[in-house]
Every structure is written in C-alpha cells, then in structure tokens.
Design a protein around this motif. Structure first.
Motif, mmCIF file in Angstrom:
data_model
loop_
_atom_site.group_PDB
_atom_site.id
_atom_site.type_symbol
_atom_site.label_atom_id
_atom_site.label_comp_id
_atom_site.label_asym_id
_atom_site.label_seq_id
_atom_site.Cartn_x
_atom_site.Cartn_y
_atom_site.Cartn_z
ATOM 1 N N ILE A 157 16.700 5.945 8.234
ATOM 2 C CA ILE A 157 15.655 5.578 7.286
ATOM 3 C C ILE A 157 15.700 4.071 7.062
ATOM 4 N N VAL A 158 14.532 3.419 7.282
ATOM 5 C CA VAL A 158 14.446 1.979 7.056
ATOM 6 C C VAL A 158 13.561 1.669 5.850
ATOM 7 N N TYR A 159 12.789 2.657 5.410
ATOM 8 C CA TYR A 159 11.940 2.421 4.250
ATOM 9 C C TYR A 159 11.675 3.759 3.553
ATOM 10 N N LEU A 160 11.653 3.728 2.214
ATOM 11 C CA LEU A 160 11.299 4.885 1.374
ATOM 12 C C LEU A 160 10.564 4.345 0.166
ATOM 13 N N ASN A 161 9.346 4.841 -0.072
ATOM 14 C CA ASN A 161 8.612 4.331 -1.235
ATOM 15 C C ASN A 161 9.100 5.011 -2.517
ATOM 16 N N GLU A 162 8.575 4.536 -3.640
ATOM 17 C CA GLU A 162 9.038 5.029 -4.938
ATOM 18 C C GLU A 162 8.747 6.521 -5.107
ATOM 19 N N ALA A 163 7.546 6.950 -4.645
ATOM 20 C CA ALA A 163 7.199 8.373 -4.752
ATOM 21 C C ALA A 163 8.163 9.225 -3.938
ATOM 22 N N GLY A 164 8.546 8.733 -2.748
ATOM 23 C CA GLY A 164 9.494 9.466 -1.921
ATOM 24 C C GLY A 164 10.854 9.576 -2.587
ATOM 25 N N MET A 216 0.832 -1.210 0.000
ATOM 26 C CA MET A 216 0.000 0.000 0.000
ATOM 27 C C MET A 216 0.865 1.258 0.000
ATOM 28 N N LEU A 217 1.945 1.227 0.807
ATOM 29 C CA LEU A 217 2.836 2.382 0.837
ATOM 30 C C LEU A 217 3.518 2.576 -0.510
ATOM 31 N N ASP A 218 3.915 1.448 -1.128
ATOM 32 C CA ASP A 218 4.575 1.554 -2.437
ATOM 33 C C ASP A 218 3.645 2.149 -3.486
ATOM 34 N N ALA A 219 2.340 1.902 -3.362
ATOM 35 C CA ALA A 219 1.384 2.366 -4.370
ATOM 36 C C ALA A 219 0.962 3.816 -4.167
ATOM 37 N N ASP A 220 1.254 4.394 -3.003
ATOM 38 C CA ASP A 220 0.826 5.769 -2.738
ATOM 39 C C ASP A 220 1.574 6.734 -3.660
ATOM 40 N N GLN A 221 0.853 7.724 -4.167
ATOM 41 C CA GLN A 221 1.443 8.714 -5.070
ATOM 42 C C GLN A 221 2.244 9.776 -4.325
ATOM 43 N N GLN A 222 2.122 9.813 -3.016
ATOM 44 C CA GLN A 222 2.915 10.749 -2.223
ATOM 45 C C GLN A 222 4.023 9.979 -1.516
ATOM 46 N N GLY A 223 5.003 10.722 -1.039
ATOM 47 C CA GLY A 223 6.174 10.072 -0.453
ATOM 48 C C GLY A 223 5.922 9.536 0.938
ATOM 49 N N TRP A 224 6.481 8.363 1.215
ATOM 50 C CA TRP A 224 6.410 7.755 2.552
ATOM 51 C C TRP A 224 7.817 7.400 2.997
ATOM 52 N N VAL A 225 8.083 7.735 4.259
ATOM 53 C CA VAL A 225 9.355 7.380 4.890
ATOM 54 C C VAL A 225 9.043 6.735 6.234
ATOM 55 N N LEU A 226 9.697 5.609 6.511
ATOM 56 C CA LEU A 226 9.669 4.997 7.841
ATOM 57 C C LEU A 226 11.079 5.063 8.378
ATOM 58 N N ALA A 227 11.217 5.572 9.582
ATOM 59 C CA ALA A 227 12.553 5.748 10.155
ATOM 60 C C ALA A 227 12.521 5.325 11.612
ATOM 61 N N GLY A 280 5.976 2.574 16.223
ATOM 62 C CA GLY A 280 6.918 1.852 17.049
ATOM 63 C C GLY A 280 7.874 2.829 17.700
ATOM 64 N N ASP A 281 9.140 2.482 17.729
ATOM 65 C CA ASP A 281 10.160 3.387 18.256
ATOM 66 C C ASP A 281 10.737 4.194 17.082
ATOM 67 N N GLY A 282 9.861 4.883 16.445
ATOM 68 C CA GLY A 282 10.262 5.680 15.287
ATOM 69 C C GLY A 282 9.067 6.461 14.762
ATOM 70 N N ILE A 283 9.159 6.810 13.499
ATOM 71 C CA ILE A 283 8.127 7.656 12.905
ATOM 72 C C ILE A 283 7.794 7.175 11.514
ATOM 73 N N GLY A 284 6.547 7.451 11.133
ATOM 74 C CA GLY A 284 6.137 7.331 9.742
ATOM 75 C C GLY A 284 5.820 8.719 9.220
ATOM 76 N N ILE A 285 6.383 9.075 8.088
ATOM 77 C CA ILE A 285 6.217 10.433 7.543
ATOM 78 C C ILE A 285 5.635 10.321 6.146
ATOM 79 N N ARG A 286 4.556 11.030 5.954
ATOM 80 C CA ARG A 286 4.008 11.172 4.596
ATOM 81 C C ARG A 286 4.247 12.625 4.183
ATOM 82 N N PHE A 287 5.108 12.820 3.190
ATOM 83 C CA PHE A 287 5.338 14.194 2.731
ATOM 84 C C PHE A 287 4.588 14.389 1.421
ATOM 85 N N VAL A 288 3.671 15.366 1.502
ATOM 86 C CA VAL A 288 2.712 15.597 0.426
ATOM 87 C C VAL A 288 3.163 16.813 -0.390
#
Length: 751
Positions: free
Chosen positions: A41-48, A16-27, A113-121
C-alpha cells in the motif's frame, strides 16, 4: 504506476482522492523474478482509513499478506494480479466481518501503473465526489465501476435558481444512453444533450438533491427499449450531483417471475388450506344439521361468498335445506322449486354441470320471466355447483357474491372441490340419519311402549342409547302383571350393538315374559330362558335380573344371571342388594340359578340398571357402584321419575358413556301385612325342594329369626312327603305370629 513504483499521483489527483467519501487504496505490485507475489500500500485516503478502522500510517507501507492474510486464499490477491497483468478493470462484491470493518463492499479495481487502484464502496451508503481537471486517471476507474456514470454541475441564473446542469464527466455507457459519444456530452448543458430530463422530471430530482443534500434512488422503466434501470443521484459537493445508472432488467424480470410464482404458490396454499379446513369440519359432521353448520361456518368463508343456499332434490322438486346470508323474500321463493323452473340451480341438479354467472345481467337473462323469477337479492355473481357423489346428483350448492366476479379456472376447481366434499359429507349424514331413524324405530319396537299401571307400585323407566354409531343396543326392561298381586320385573343386556343383538334381545324378552306368565318360579324362568338361548344357537350372551314382587306381602324373590344386583333405598339408607348370582344366559347348559328373597317395605325404592350406567374400561365398577348408591340415597324425591332424573344428572359412571343404559325404578306404597306373612307356590319338580328351602331361610333371616330352627329343618322332609302324595304344585307359607310358623300344603287344596 510511474516508473518509480513508490511515487504518489499528482497533488490534484490526491486531493480528489482525499475528498472522496468512499475508500481509495493505491498499491504497487511486489514482484519476485517478474512474478507478482504481493501488493504494498502506497496510499490510503481518509475514508479508507475510517472504513478499515486503522490509522493511515499503520497501513501505508504494509503488504496485503501481512495485513490481511486471508486475501491470499480467498481469491483477492489473484484478482489484483489479473487486473495488473491483463490491464482490465474488475469488480467484486465481498463481505468483511472483522474488527473495524464489517459489511458488504464493492471492490472496483483498475490498473494503475505497475499496481492497482481500488475503490471500495460501502454498499450501505453510495456517494460520489466531484472530480477535478486532474482526475482523468480516476475516471478510468469510474468507467469500470458503473454501468453508467455522469457528474453534473448546476447552472444558476441571476436569482440563484438552478436552470440547467452541465456535464463535467460521463463514462462511455452513460453517453450512449443520451445517444451521443462521451466527448460530445462533456461540457455541454443537460438541456442540449438530454432535453427529455425536463419531460420525465429528472431535472427536478437533480435540483432536489442539490438543495437537500440527500441521496435519491429509484427504478426507471423504458418501455420502448424493454429495459429497467436503477437510477442513483447523490450529492457530490457544492452544486454538483453524481448520477450512476445500472440496468436491472433481468433482475426485475426475475423478481416479477418470483412474485408471480409466489402468488401462485400462495393461492395454491390458500386453496389447500381451505380444502383442508372444510374437509376437517365435514369429516367430523355426522348429521345433516352438523354438515349444514360446517358449510355455513367454514365452507362459505373458504369459497369467499356472501350468501349460500343448499337445495336437495325431492321427487320432481328442488327444496331448500339450508341458507345463510339470504334475504327473506329470496328464501321464500327458494323453499320449493319445480325442476322445470329456469332458476339455474334446477338445471345444475338435472345435468350435474356447474354454472357461473358473473353479473346481475347474466342472472336476469337466465330467468327471462320476472314474474316467476327467483330474485337476486344483494348478490351480483353466482356459482351454482352440483352436489354429486358417484354419479348421483343430490342437489345444488349456490354461492352468491356481493360484487360482479369472474371465475378463473383455479377458482372454479376450488369451488367444485368444496362442493364435492360437501356432497360426500351430506350423503354420509343422510345415510347416518336414515340408519339412526331405523335403529331408533327398531329399538322402540323392541322395548315396551307403555309399562302397565300397577296399583301401589309406582315406576319409571329410561333407555339411553349410546351416542356413537347407529347400531341397536341390546338393553331392555319389562314389567309383567302376573295376577294375585304378583308382578314380574325384568332388566337385561344382550352383549353387542347390532341388529343381531337387538333380535336376540327381543327373543329373550319374549321368552322371559312367556315363562313368567306361566307362573314358573324365578329360578325356573331363568333356567328355561338359558336353555332356549342355547337351543336357538344364536351365539349370544345376555345378562338378566328377574324379580317376582309380591305386593301384598312386601316381599321380592330375585334371580341374577350375570347381571349387576339392584339397589334398594329404605329409611335406613341405600345399599346394593346381596343376591345369589348365576352365569349369564347362553354360557352353559349346566348353569344353576339360585334365587334370593328379601323384604320391600312400604316407601322403599328399588333401582334396576344395566352396566353401562356404572362402568367401562376407564371407570372402575366399585367407583360406579358408590356413585350410584350416593345418588340414590340423596335423591330429594321418592317419585321414580324424579329419582331417575337425579341419578342421570349426577356424576354417576363414565362420561362420556360408551354403552347403552337402561334403568327401571320402582317405589312400593303398600304396607306389609300383620302378622308378617310370605307365601310361595312351587311346581312339583325336584328343583323346587332347594328353592322352597332358600325361600324359607331367606324370609326367616329377613324377619330376624334363626334360619336353622327346628321348623326350618323339617321343611325338606315335609316337602318331600308332599311331593310323594301330590301330582301338582305345592305352597309354602311362612307366618311370624309371634314366632315363625311354616306350612306346606297341596296347591289344589289351597284353591
């Protein structure tokens, strides 16, 4: 995050995160003794990756302090730490301007968790992707990211037509807007939870977005709640739309207030501009004609009227002085109105209070008798404004409008200000014209109304008052018939432009005429005029040129008192006469004036003028002399009127002029006698001896003879002998027959 801080979410959530048109970062948080010092940074989707401008593998595993050092100081890392520690989501709008990443972004941060999820629009394009059953954690972010958010899935019938939508997700605020709790909305059709969507047309918007794949955004007002919301519908995959809500009531209120303030400021600026424009036009107007022209061309557009009339009080009447845009039949009725007439302009002129008629009905009601009423013409609203200055009402300014109109307080203030400016300008113009009329009458009274007709001597004169101001100038001219074929010619200029200067000019002119009529010699005429001016204690100076023309001889004796010399045109051309000069009148009692005698052949033209014709501070006098000499020489006609027309129409002297100008042109038609003869009568005074000698010397030189001949040298002795044996005047006669002969005799014996 999970206990193993580096672990990624489940496959469904990652998809789902990979399919989002806006950027997602999990850190994940990087700690030092339980204190967060960085995020990895542990995850960055394609849009990010696309928005950042870097490949995923260059960013995943990196830390914020290394990748973006500015986040340490701009508050970004501090915000992330606060979200982890407080477990409260946060939203921040930032502007990034670096290679690969430029623009405004909303950072929507939630604890994970012990971190953050960021959606940058990217605020340039807002889209939402559909969730999946495994997206519950992501919806925590959505709950924090929007005022209201829902995800709808289209329901189609057997024909493929969308007949409804089912809510697959709604955040808490979005559910409250439908009057339900979130669990009661999710999974239910839109027709059940929000039937009003069919009434307000939103269902059609949802269908259009599914069909077109294009985003739709609009502001929707809810008057019953006193709220305004911004509604954004975006495609979210096949048969899905994401709908976000944001209340913008305060923003709209601010915008409306700003719009009202801007409109008030624009109206105030327009009023100020109109007043400034009218003020500028009216200040430069000197005459009533100029004031009326300014009112018609500037005030009428500024007032917004289609017709304008200006009426002034005259005894018991109100009389039309100016109109624009009025029909002939209306103008005819407005020409003269008794002050008792019911037309509103008369009441305004009587009371000084304005009247505003907003409709034709009000206009007709003001004049109940149709037979005597002034017709309204094509106007349907009127402003009747008093033209008042310092408590005096000069008349009424009428502004007519083509359509019914209400006059708000601001417009009334503007109209009254325009009328006040017009009244002030009109009063100045009326005063100016009254003074100008008085000045012109005084000037004409001081100048000769008609110059005498002299046989054999054609003449013409002009007086050009200075065009600035209304004071009377001191320039004058005169022609005096002295008898015995002798004519006195005078031109002069009293310094200044005032009634005092004009009065002085009148006294000097009369004195010169009196002394000349008594047949004093030219030098004696100027001497006595100078003494009189000093005796009167007028504290004034005057320049003067006095000529004594002997028409039968073709000779002229001239004397100058600080005045510019005349110009003479003969068959040989035009020239400035070289004459002996004296001080201006009124300078000194010891001033000595010496005359000069010269020939005036038949057909010669003599031009006398004042200094305003040829010089001022901007125009050198030598240049003016040459311009005048050229103009006189090139005059195509020797008729004095034509000569003056030619001089004044040519490029002579300063332009625009800054002084009065007087001109006197004379053309001699009488041929000189044969043999050449010149005769002068002198008084039995001591000053007559040098005057007689100058006369003889000038005439001998003019005839081409030696002024120092034996006869000339004996002249002084002969005159002295005559004075010893006579008690009256004596006569000196010169004749060229063929040589010079000089005769001095007792005037009594000469008859």
């Amino acid at each position: 995050m999970p206990a193993d801080a580096g672990a990624l979410p489940g496959a469904d959530l990652l998809a789902m995160l990979d399919a989002d048109q806006q950027g997602w970062v999990l850190a994940r948080a990087v700690r030092d003794d339980d204190r967060i010092i960085d995020f990895e940074i542990v995850y960055l989707n394609e849009a990010g990756s696309r928005l950042s401008g870097y490949p995923r593998d260059e960013l995943v595993g990196g830390r914020y302090r290394e990748l973006w050092p500015e986040t340490v100081h701009d508050g970004t890392l501090a915000l992330y730490c606060e979200v982890v520690e407080t477990r409260r989501p946060a939203t921040r709008t930032v502007y990034r301007d670096r290679p690969g990443l430029s623009g405004h972004f909303d950072l929507r941060v939630c604890p994970y968790g012990d971190g953050i999820g960021i959606r940058f629009v990217d605020l340039r394009q807002v889209t939402v992707t559909p969730p999946s059953a495994a997206g519950s954690r992501l919806y925590d972010v959505l709950d924090a990211a929007f005022d209201g958010f829902t995800l709808l899935r289209a329901v189609r019938d057997d024909t493929g037509t969308i007949v409804d939508f089912v809510c697959e997700y709604v955040n808490q605020l979005g559910a409250e807007l439908t009057g339900h709790a979130a669990p009661d909305v999710i999974g239910r059709p839109l027709s059940a939870v929000s039937p009003g969507s069919w009434d307000n047309g939103l269902i059609d918007r949802y269908r259009d977005v599914v069909a077109s794949g294009e985003q739709w955004r609009e502001q929707v007002a809810y008057p019953e709640a006193g709220q305004v919301w911004e509604l954004n519908i975006a495609p979210a995959g096949a048969d899905h739309v994401a709908v976000s809500f944001r209340e913008i009531t305060d923003l709209i209120d601010q915008q409306r207030q700003l719009s009202r303030s801007a409109a008030r400021a624009e109206r105030a600026a327009a009023r100020a501009t109109a007043l400034q424009t009218v003020t500028t036009a009216l200040v430069s107007a000197s005459t009533t004609a100029e004031v009326y022209a300014a009112i018609g061309s500037v005030l009428r557009p500024s007032a917004g009227g289609q017709g304008l009339a200006l009426l002034l009080r005259h005894d018991d009447d109100l009389r039309l002085q100016y109109h624009a845009g009025y029909e002939p039949d209306v103008v005819e009725r407005l020409l003269v109105l008794p002050m008792s007439h019911p037309y509103p302009a008369t009441a305004v002129a009587r009371t000084g209070r304005p009247q505003y008629l907003t409709s034709l009905a009000e206009f007709r009601a003001a004049q109940p008798d149709p037979a005597g009423a002034v017709p309204g013409g094509g106007r349907r609203a009127w402003a009747f404004l008093p033209l008042a200055v310092a408590g005096e009402v000069l008349g009424t300014l009428v502004v007519g409008y083509a359509h019914p109109r209400t006059f708000d307080p601001e417009e009334r203030d503007t109209l009254m200000a325009l009328a006040g400016l017009s009244a002030q300008a009109l009063q100045r113009a009326l005063l100016f014209e009254a003074r100008t009329s008085m000045a012109a009458a005084l000037q004409q009274a001081l100048l000769p109304s008609v110059l005498p007709r002299i046989p054999g001597l054609r003449h013409a004169a002009r007086y050009l008052p200075w065009t600035q101001g209304v004071d009377v100038g001191g320039d004058w001219y005169d022609i005096i018939a002295l008898g015995d074929d002798v004519v006195g010619v005078v031109i002069g200029d009293v310094a200044g432009h005032s009634t005092a200067a004009a009065a002085t000019m009148g006294q000097v002119r009369n004195a010169l005429r009196a002394y000349a009529t008594e047949r004093h010699t030219p030098t004696a005429v100027m001497h006595h005029a100078n003494q009189l001016l000093l005796d009167l204690h007028l504290d004034a100076l005057a320049t003067c040129c006095y000529l004594e023309l002997h028409r039968g001889e073709g000779t002229v004796t001239a004397v100058l008192a600080g005045h510019l010399p005349p110009m003479l045109r003969t068959s040989a051309g035009a020239q400035i006469l070289q004459l002996r000069r004296g001080l201006p009148l009124g300078v000194s009692r010891n001033a000595v004036y010496q005359d000069t005698t010269f020939l005036l052949p038949a057909g010669a033209t003599l031009l006398l003028y004042t200094d305003g014709l040829v010089e001022d501070r901007r125009h050198p006098i030598d240049q003016g002399f040459e311009e005048l000499r050229t103009a006189l020489e090139t005059a195509p006609n020797l008729e004095p009127e034509a000569v003056l027309d030619h001089v004044l129409s040519g490029r002579v002297g300063p332009r625009p002029r800054s002084d009065d100008v007087a001109l006197l042109c004379l053309t001699n038609d009488i041929p000189a006698p044969l043999p050449p003869t010149a005769r002068r009568r002198f008084r039995g005074e001591a000053i007559s001896v040098p005057a007689a000698h100058r006369f003889a010397a000038d005439m001998l030189a003019a005839w081409g003879q030696n002024p120092e001949s034996g006869d000339a040298l004996l002249l002084d002795e002969t005159i002295t002998t005559v004075l010893q044996h006579t008690a009256g005047d004596f006569v000196v006669e010169l004749r060229l027959d063929p040589g010079p002969r000089i005769t001095v005799s007792d005037a009594g014996r000469c008859g």
